[in-house]
Design a protein around this motif. Structure first.
Motif, PDB file in Angstrom:
ATOM      1  N   LEU A   1       1.176   9.299   5.929  1.00  0.00           N
ATOM      2  CA  LEU A   1       0.471   9.956   4.832  1.00  0.00           C
ATOM      3  C   LEU A   1      -0.443   8.997   4.077  1.00  0.00           C
ATOM      4  O   LEU A   1      -1.106   9.393   3.119  1.00  0.00           O
ATOM      5  CB  LEU A   1       1.485  10.593   3.874  1.00  0.00           C
ATOM      6  N   MET A   2      -0.492   7.732   4.514  1.00  0.00           N
ATOM      7  CA  MET A   2      -1.390   6.760   3.869  1.00  0.00           C
ATOM      8  C   MET A   2      -2.852   7.018   4.211  1.00  0.00           C
ATOM      9  O   MET A   2      -3.752   6.552   3.512  1.00  0.00           O
ATOM     10  CB  MET A   2      -1.030   5.329   4.303  1.00  0.00           C
TER      11      MET A   2
ATOM     12  N   PRO B   1       4.546  10.822  -5.210  1.00  0.00           N
ATOM     13  CA  PRO B   1       5.962  10.703  -4.824  1.00  0.00           C
ATOM     14  C   PRO B   1       6.348  11.616  -3.660  1.00  0.00           C
ATOM     15  O   PRO B   1       7.270  11.288  -2.911  1.00  0.00           O
ATOM     16  CB  PRO B   1       6.706  11.101  -6.101  1.00  0.00           C
ATOM     17  N   GLU B   2       5.633  12.752  -3.486  1.00  0.00           N
ATOM     18  CA  GLU B   2       5.979  13.672  -2.393  1.00  0.00           C
ATOM     19  C   GLU B   2       5.754  13.040  -1.021  1.00  0.00           C
ATOM     20  O   GLU B   2       6.298  13.501  -0.013  1.00  0.00           O
ATOM     21  CB  GLU B   2       5.155  14.959  -2.496  1.00  0.00           C
ATOM     22  N   ALA B   3       4.959  11.970  -0.962  1.00  0.00           N
ATOM     23  CA  ALA B   3       4.651  11.326   0.313  1.00  0.00           C
ATOM     24  C   ALA B   3       5.845  10.594   0.898  1.00  0.00           C
ATOM     25  O   ALA B   3       5.762  10.051   2.005  1.00  0.00           O
ATOM     26  CB  ALA B   3       3.484  10.351   0.139  1.00  0.00           C
ATOM     27  N   ILE B   4       6.971  10.584   0.192  1.00  0.00           N
ATOM     28  CA  ILE B   4       8.145   9.862   0.665  1.00  0.00           C
ATOM     29  C   ILE B   4       8.679  10.459   1.962  1.00  0.00           C
ATOM     30  O   ILE B   4       9.432   9.817   2.700  1.00  0.00           O
ATOM     31  CB  ILE B   4       9.255   9.856  -0.417  1.00  0.00           C
ATOM     32  N   SER B   5       8.287  11.696   2.311  1.00  0.00           N
ATOM     33  CA  SER B   5       8.753  12.323   3.551  1.00  0.00           C
ATOM     34  C   SER B   5       8.332  11.521   4.775  1.00  0.00           C
ATOM     35  O   SER B   5       9.050  11.455   5.764  1.00  0.00           O
ATOM     36  CB  SER B   5       8.228  13.759   3.649  1.00  0.00           C
TER      37      SER B   5
ATOM     38  N   GLY C   1       0.817  -1.210   0.000  1.00  0.00           N
ATOM     39  CA  GLY C   1       0.000   0.000   0.000  1.00  0.00           C
ATOM     40  C   GLY C   1       0.851   1.261   0.000  1.00  0.00           C
ATOM     41  O   GLY C   1       0.529   2.239  -0.693  1.00  0.00           O
ATOM     42  N   GLN C   2       1.936   1.247   0.784  1.00  0.00           N
ATOM     43  CA  GLN C   2       2.844   2.392   0.770  1.00  0.00           C
ATOM     44  C   GLN C   2       3.447   2.570  -0.615  1.00  0.00           C
ATOM     45  O   GLN C   2       3.586   3.697  -1.104  1.00  0.00           O
ATOM     46  CB  GLN C   2       3.950   2.201   1.813  1.00  0.00           C
ATOM     47  N   GLY C   3       3.802   1.437  -1.252  1.00  0.00           N
ATOM     48  CA  GLY C   3       4.344   1.519  -2.609  1.00  0.00           C
ATOM     49  C   GLY C   3       3.331   2.074  -3.595  1.00  0.00           C
ATOM     50  O   GLY C   3       3.661   2.905  -4.453  1.00  0.00           O
ATOM     51  N   ALA C   4       2.058   1.630  -3.480  1.00  0.00           N
ATOM     52  CA  ALA C   4       1.005   2.122  -4.367  1.00  0.00           C
ATOM     53  C   ALA C   4       0.812   3.624  -4.194  1.00  0.00           C
ATOM     54  O   ALA C   4       0.632   4.363  -5.175  1.00  0.00           O
ATOM     55  CB  ALA C   4      -0.301   1.381  -4.084  1.00  0.00           C
ATOM     56  N   MET C   5       0.856   4.105  -2.944  1.00  0.00           N
ATOM     57  CA  MET C   5       0.688   5.532  -2.691  1.00  0.00           C
ATOM     58  C   MET C   5       1.842   6.338  -3.288  1.00  0.00           C
ATOM     59  O   MET C   5       1.640   7.407  -3.864  1.00  0.00           O
ATOM     60  CB  MET C   5       0.598   5.781  -1.191  1.00  0.00           C
TER      61      MET C   5
END
Length: 645
Positions: free
Chosen positions: A301-302, A292-296, A283-287
């Protein structure tokens, strides 16, 4: 063979019949499975908080792209299958010592395959002890990184909370260590339901994001992992060290199997824990593919912003449970190391009347708290702790694989080619993870290595010092049987009551006995020489606990056998003497004579002088035998002497 413990070692009294395993787990399979979820999987269950975030850290130099997301998620998926499911759950957990797992239990099992005092026995012992020492690094880092990563979720709620992250983390950790002396019995029954809720939330979060981008499921194809490793080479190898963070806690599956049994842990892993963890990582990978900004901070952020604070609270509860499990594990590991002869006696408090394994050790507790606080203040962020975490766990995993190889070949009698294939495959993966984490030694990996090395020095110094004391006692010892025969021929004055002399050597006269005859010139009407022996099994049944030899004239030689997960109790031994051998000793008419030696370092060949001084300091600060063996303080007589080593 049994552990060659210089304080509780074997002699010529026969070992009791083979003791059947007893994992001391009681209850139905569903109840045990629920309890296992609460205790065993806390560490690995909190890895989603920081693992994937660390994989895509800018320091690794991996260009962020859909290919890199698929590659990393593919590596995570196959790491779960190979290391946890295949290696630990299906293979290593079979290498149990009468139902008990963990690095010291595995070491004790492997030691049976080697002749006493041989080079192979020494190598196995060194590996096991160093693996145990690295566990202490894990016990320090797990509370710090897990609680810190959970509280960092407040930064997603509002950047204004950033300055409060470390104070809140320290407050939670201090409170956690302060309540240890109260025991976990009061809150233990909540661990299982809370962790079930945690894993279900992980799964739901993952599924929610996978629905938006289901193509991430293709990452289960190992081709993505292989292509990622080939295309990015060095950078991908560095990322492998971060991927390993998803596996932290896998060793706990093996270490805690004695509390719950193999089947509950296997069911919990395959039916709930692994599916929910994989759903969350996918799920983290799908998000990340969509945002891509959610990598922080991909974990927090899920979920929609309205649920972030609730998730922070649940994550904090899960990390506290994970920390509790590893703290309790440190107590258990130390208790085993004491009985196996590697750690000085320490005060042990029992926090539950029902569960023997629930103990509290003040010395270990406060040392861990001081180190955890220092780690949080020094590293400040969970991402900075990632390198230190990886090197601690990978070292233990490599050692576990090596010791398992010995068991497979010698105990299970597997074909050498099969052992080479299985262990070779596992070692290839373990060493790859270790090497990837070794690249980060300068960034923080030095900490668990330094801590492990210091612990190893202390444990080996204590073991070697006890061996020197034992040899000194043997070299100057008086044979017991001949001495008793001559003593009974011309008896000194006999006085009423029972004298119990604790001895480390059943073949020689205890020093306390010689001092008592010299200074008091009397002999009690009943004399018992009591030897505590620690076998290489976790538990000994009461019917096998006591062996007695009558030496005439009211003199008895008694050996009491205990497993390395039990604590010798003098009151239990005296009760068993009465019920099994009809030797009833009235408490107020029984005196316990102990030798209290003062160790004096000298130039006599043995250890380096600085190590002898270190051993002397440890020896003088160890808990008194009367406290450790639960001997009534008003019935103890201590007679000491100086011993040069």
């Amino acid at each position: 063979m049994s552990i060659s413990n210089p304080e509780y070692s074997q002699s010529n009294i026969l070992r009791p019949i083979e003791i059947k395993g007893n994992n001391h787990s009681k209850g139905s399979l569903p109840a045990l499975t629920l309890a296992a979820i609460g205790v065993v999987f806390g560490d690995i269950g909190t890895s989603p908080l920081y693992a994937l975030k660390e994989c895509f850290s800018p320091e690794h130099g991996i260009p962020f792209s859909s290919e890199s997301v698929f590659g990393v998620i593919s590596m995570v998926f196959w790491a779960f299958l190979v290391v946890v499911s295949l290696k630990y759950v299906l293979f290593v957990m079979r290498a149990n010592n009468h139902g008990e797992g963990g690095i010291l239990a595995l070491m004790a099992l492997a030691l049976r395959t080697a002749p006493a005092n041989s080079r192979r026995a020494l190598t196995i012992m060194m590996l096991g002890v160093f693996g145990a020492c690295m566990f202490y690094g894990d016990a320090v880092i797990t509370p710090a990184i897990s609680v810190l990563s959970a509280v960092e979720g407040l930064e997603i709620v509002s950047p204004q909370f950033t300055k409060y992250v470390i104070p809140i983390t320290l407050t939670i950790l201090v409170a956690l260590f302060l309540i240890q002396k109260k025991g976990t019995a009061l809150v233990g029954f909540l661990f299982g339901p809370i962790m079930v809720a945690w894993f279900l939330v992980l799964g739901i979060m993952g599924a929610y994001n996978i629905i938006d981008n289901p193509t991430i499921l293709l990452a289960a194809n190992p081709i993505f992992a292989i292509n990622f490793l080939l295309e990015h080479s060095l950078q991908a190898f560095i990322v492998l060290g971060a991927v390993f963070l998803v596996l932290t806690g896998a060793e706990a599956l093996y270490a805690d199997m004695g509390h719950f049994g193999i089947r509950p842990i296997q069911y919990a892993w395959f039916l709930l824990t692994m599916p929910c963890l994989l759903l969350n990582y996918f799920g983290q990978g799908a998000m990340l593919l969509s945002n891509p900004e959610a990598i922080s901070n991909p974990f927090f952020l899920m979920v929609p912003e309205a649920y972030t604070l609730t998730l922070v609270i649940l994550a904090t509860m899960a990390t506290v449970i994970a920390s509790q499990a590893v703290i309790s594990g440190a107590y258990s590991m130390t208790s085993q190391a004491i009985l196996l002869g590697f750690v000085p006696r320490m005060k042990i408090s029992y926090t539950s009347e029902k569960e023997v394994g629930q103990i509290y050790m003040p010395t270990i507790n406060w040392m861990l708290l001081a180190l955890v606080i220092a780690v949080v203040l020094a590293f400040k962020q969970s991402s900075n702790l990632a390198a230190a975490y990886g090197i601690a766990v990978t070292t233990t995993m490599v050692i576990t694989t090596l010791l398992a190889a010995v068991v497979m070949k010698v105990v299970w009698k597997w074909n050498s080619v099969l052992v080479a294939i299985v262990i070779g495959a596992f070692l290839l993966v373990d060493i790859a993870f270790f090497a990837a984490n070794a690249l980060k030694i300068a960034e923080g990996g030095w900490f668990p290595l330094l801590l492990g090395a210091l612990c190893f020095l202390l444990l080996i110094t204590w073991y070697k010092g006890r061996m020197l004391l034992r040899q000194k006692a043997i070299d100057g010892g008086i044979p017991l049987e001949a001495f008793i025969k001559s003593l009974l021929v011309s008896e000194p004055i006999r006085v009423n009551g029972t004298a119990v002399f604790l001895t480390a050597h059943v073949d020689y006269v205890p020093v306390a006995m010689l001092h008592n005859l010299k200074h008091n010139q009397v002999l009690h009407k009943r004399v018992i020489f009591l030897k505590m022996s620690i076998w290489d099994v976790p538990y000994v049944e009461d019917k096998d606990r006591i062996q007695l030899k009558e030496m005439g004239g009211g003199v008895y030689l008694v050996r009491a056998m205990y497993g390395f997960k039990e604590t010798p109790d003098i009151n239990q031994i005296m009760e068993l003497l009465g019920t099994q051998y009809d030797i009833k000793c009235e408490p107020m008419e029984t005196s316990f004579f102990l030798a209290r030696d003062t160790v004096v370092p000298s130039a006599i060949p043995g250890m380096a002088l600085w190590r002898e001084k270190l051993f002397a300091w440890m020896y003088q600060n160890a808990a008194k035998p009367s406290d450790f063996f639960s001997i009534p303080t008003n019935r103890v007589v201590e007679l000491g002497a100086k011993v040069e080593i």
